[in-house]
Design an enzyme around this catalytic site. Sequence first.
Site: not given
Length: 433
Positions: A406-407
């Site tokens: 999700h980064r």
Amino acid sequence: MAIELKMPALSPTMEEGTLAKWLVKEGDAVKAGDLLAEIETDKATMEFEAVDEGTIAGILVAEGTDGVKVGTVIAMIAEEGEDASSASAPKAAAKEDAPKPAEAPKVEAKSADAPAPASAPAPAPAASGDRVKASPLARRIAAEKGIDLGALAGSGPNGRIVKADLDGAKAGEAPAKAAAPAVEAPVAAAAAAPAPAKVWWDESIPHEVEKLSNIRKTIARRLTESKQTVPHIYLTVDIRLDALLKLRADLNKALESRGVKLSVNDLLIKALGVALEATPKCNVTFTGDNLVSYRRADVSVAVSTPTGLITPIIRDAANASPSSISTQMKELAGRAKEGKLKPEEYQGGTASLSNMGMFGIKQFEAVINPPQGMIMAIGAGEKRPYVIDDALAIATVMSATGSFDHRAIDGADGAELMKVFKELVEAPLGMIA
């Protein structure tokens, strides 16, 4: 500039922990993935890994220290080319702020004429004034069993009570202590003897101990790094397989004379490759300061071997023919199980696919294989009630779950990849045209 190594949060609720043991010393060179320390919380003891490389310039919190707050600077790392002595300059000030372990009782030196003691004294209970020194885990077990910690002798650093000291203790009493053996050498010399290795399993149960292979060690290190440092987001879709199964049967009939037999997995590898090229925001690697976007989809495929999991790579999966993917996979999987893969055949890749459908697993969430940005987890195809053209029917359906970093990958972009993957599997002629 020196890197501050801080007390990590090993769980969402962790606020403080015990620095149980240092696995490095000042002056040691470390790199990302090296084990630095053992951190004990009220639930477990976990190993803490380095995420940067450099030299340990200073250790600011001694092992055995209780109540170290999350975020406390526990060590300093000098980067390459930096003077380790200057990097450790904040050491004294940091040590003043850090929790201090209780001092061990001092042994006074005897004069040469004084007779040597006949025996060493038995261990004293692990208390200092009204405070009992015990690990968070030991305290919790003692509270559950009603054990008086003040009556126990600790075998941990600086006399701290640890879980092993509670074995055999019953409510209201302490485990029996064996008499200390006679010591002919001075007490200080006896105190310098190495402590016995800590045992992490129940030795009373019949068991075997097998040394980990290098592959298993690598798997453990990389997956631990992934779950501790990569924020995973999971997206699941149900996919109808009937059209893919029909296409597979037709292709296998045409390829029979060439001795090629496609598996469902071969076609799913192809579908993931095409989906990655169609959604380039998911074909990426997060590096901290940069985002690497790949122009080719190299799909790593999880293969189980006698020594552990390994991921041979299908290069340029989007543009490879299904027959080529099938041939490559059979050859790579065979050599993987024999331990004969070359490093370039399993190192790298831009995304991964893991299929556990052959074991009857309906759905699972796979762990991302760093430095990749996503992995596709494939469940079993099974007959299920399914709505087709607004009517309830029976179809062969599988669940696929994408795990995304999700980064680097937003939920909407991950959802787009899952949508494209589903469309390709349900209308598979589009991916081989």
